[in-house]
Motif scaffolding. Structure first.
Motif, PDB file in Angstrom:
ATOM      1  N   ASN A 197     -22.407  -2.793 -15.208  1.00 32.53           N
ATOM      2  CA  ASN A 197     -23.460  -2.450 -13.756  1.00 32.53           C
ATOM      3  C   ASN A 197     -22.823  -3.141 -12.399  1.00 32.53           C
ATOM      4  N   ASN A 241     -24.271  -4.056 -20.214  1.00 34.58           N
ATOM      5  CA  ASN A 241     -25.076  -3.632 -19.437  1.00 34.58           C
ATOM      6  C   ASN A 241     -24.801  -2.408 -18.951  1.00 34.58           C
ATOM      7  N   ASP A 275     -28.973   2.073 -12.909  1.00 37.37           N
ATOM      8  CA  ASP A 275     -29.455   3.514 -12.622  1.00 37.37           C
ATOM      9  C   ASP A 275     -28.599   4.264 -11.470  1.00 37.37           C
ATOM     10  N   THR A 307     -29.820  -3.082 -12.249  1.00 38.15           N
ATOM     11  CA  THR A 307     -31.156  -2.606 -13.098  1.00 38.15           C
ATOM     12  C   THR A 307     -30.739  -3.295 -14.277  1.00 38.15           C
ATOM     13  N   GLN A 348     -29.378  -2.743 -17.826  1.00 39.23           N
ATOM     14  CA  GLN A 348     -29.906  -2.301 -18.743  1.00 39.23           C
ATOM     15  C   GLN A 348     -29.690  -2.281 -20.087  1.00 39.23           C
ATOM     16  N   ALA A 368     -28.276  -8.368 -20.677  1.00 38.99           N
ATOM     17  CA  ALA A 368     -29.317  -7.093 -20.094  1.00 38.99           C
ATOM     18  C   ALA A 368     -30.523  -7.948 -20.086  1.00 38.99           C
ATOM     19  N   ARG A 396     -37.208  -4.351 -20.245  1.00 39.52           N
ATOM     20  CA  ARG A 396     -37.874  -3.074 -18.231  1.00 39.52           C
ATOM     21  C   ARG A 396     -39.143  -4.059 -18.809  1.00 39.52           C
ATOM     22  N   GLY A 424     -34.127  -3.297 -28.241  1.00 45.61           N
ATOM     23  CA  GLY A 424     -32.765  -3.431 -27.139  1.00 45.61           C
ATOM     24  C   GLY A 424     -31.403  -3.939 -27.290  1.00 45.61           C
TER      25      GLY A 424
END
Length: 443
Positions: free
Chosen positions: A272, A300, A303, A310, A312, A342, A345, A357
């Motif tokens: 990220n 991770n 976006d 983020t 994710q 990570a 959400r 996840g």
């Protein structure tokens, strides 16, 4: 509440193969499968992170937490911290992943004073040592959080207040010694606020020198206590600060060279953070490999439609395959591994969502390893790369790159040979097609 009851409805996650319909089973991560000469578990060295998985309660800048984890129900005191540690290790066992990672404040009661910090962190380390012994889980890396507490609003090592720097030194010394005691493979320094918001109140030269000296002292203490692991810096360009001094891998290398630390410190690359620096994940790994400072990975993703971290879980096999190619070209990990820094959400509030996840991310990386290994073993992509630079192995290329050559001698060589360079195709579309073919076939 019994700590093991939080995930009690979830069975231990095991490998069941690509054709299973069990959503909470590994389809591609067979830890004993040998890939590129190593067991998959040993090649990937997966770790679960305390930070996002057990410390974040789902809050963001626009709203309160959504997760309702029992260890967040009241004050973060010694009992809550003990409960959280026990739940976390139960989770590590459920996933059957070999490593974990933590910041000091992740695993201990909240504190304000030096005395409180020393007492509660020592208590936490004793407990972690016990839990590691009972479960067989190992520590991939430890670190100190020098960014969350208000005292670090202007940074840790770069802070204009020497008392803040001294408090940071206490935390780093304690966390480094704890990492050594717990058998950790690495120690990470993430300078979350080692940067600036405005040049109007910032002396960049002073702050860089402070950061260089602080890192030098960390390395010195590592050798003093006999820690054999790797010291890592985690690059990030901005957020929470406007500009951070560890912008990307290349910037970190320049910093290390300036302070004579390029042979002592490597990088922990977060996917990220590469996105925030407008790089690809694979670019950062390739750069670290080329500069000799590849250490470890926080797995991770960001976006591309969001300009912030983020964090994710990775879910693109194609993107991860490109990154895994660079890991393989680097010879794989030594002390490092894939740490899942990570988070699920905010709407994914059930315990099982944490399992989904991690299981999905593990399989994405395992499948990417299989695809990347097949690409390397097939050899066509590497052959195109080799052919593209083949001229440097010929007589003319060797003359150009000779140690005794000069700008003038190279120019004279061009005149003497009456060279007429021809354009050669880079074969980009073919290479992209080959990657997609291997991604689709990976099993």
């Amino acid at each position: 509440m019994n700590p093991t009851s939080y995930f009690s409805e979830i069975a231990p996650v095991t490998f069941k193969g690509p054709d299973t319909t069990d959503e909470l089973a590994y389809r591609f991560y067979d830890k004993d499968r040998v890939v590129m000469g190593k067991r998959m578990e040993d090649y990937l060295r997966f770790a679960v992170c305390f930070w996002h998985s057990f410390c974040w309660n789902g809050f963001d800048v626009f709203g309160a937490g959504t997760f309702n984890r029992p260890w967040h129900a009241g004050a973060n005191d010694a009992d809550a911290a003990r409960f959280k540690r026990a739940v976390a290790f139960d989770f590590f066992n459920k996933l059957d992943l070999p490593f974990y990672a933590f910041h000091d404040v992740d695993v201990m009661a909240a504190t304000e004073t030096v005395g409180e910090y020393q007492h509660h962190f020592a208590e936490a380390v004793d407990d972690l040592e016990r839990l590691q012994g009972e479960t067989g889980r190992k520590l991939l890396w430890g670190t100190a959080n020098l960014f969350s507490h208000p005292r670090y609003a202007a940074g840790g090592a770069t802070n204009p207040n020497p008392e803040v720097v001294a408090f940071g030194a206490l935390q780093v010394r304690s966390a480094l010694e704890a990492t050594h005691r717990l058998g950790g493979s690495n120690y990470v320094l993430w300078g979350g606020r080692e940067g600036y918001e405005t040049l109007l109140n910032t002396d960049i030269g002073r702050e860089l020198d402070q950061l260089g000296r602080f890192l030098s002292l960390v390395v010195e203490h590592k050798h003093k206590i006999g820690f054999k692991g790797t010291i890592l810096i985690e690059p990030k360009p901005h957020e929470p600060t406007k500009h951070q001094y560890d912008f990307d891998t290349a910037t970190v290398f320049g910093f290390l060279k300036r302070y004579g630390l390029e042979n002592e410190v490597k990088v922990n690359i977060e996917a990220n953070h590469a996105t925030l620096a407008r790089h690809t994940f694979e670019h950062e790994i390739a750069t670290a490999r080329a500069l000799g400072i590849f250490g470890s990975i926080d797995a991770n993703r960001g976006d591309n439609q969001n300009g912030w971290d983020t964090d994710q879980f990775p879910n693109s096999v194609e993107e991860m395959t490109l990154a895994m190619l660079e890991v393989i070209r680097a010879g794989g990990f030594t002390d490092g591994g894939f740490n899942f820094d990570a988070k699920v959400r905010r709407q994914s509030s059930d315990p099982v969502d944490m399992v989904h996840g991690h299981v999905g991310a593990v399989d994405v990386i395992a499948r990417a390893l299989l695809a990347a290994a097949a690409i390397v073993e097939d050899g066509r992509i590497d052959q195109v790369r080799a052919d593209r630079y083949a001229g440097w192995d010929g007589e003319f290329g060797k003359a150009v790159s000779a140690e005794n050559s000069s700008l003038a001698s190279i120019a004279d060589l061009a005149v003497a040979k009456e060279i007429r360079p021809a354009h050669k195709s880079g074969r980009q579309e073919r290479l992209e097609n080959l990657v997609n073919r291997f991604v689709g076939d990976a099993r």
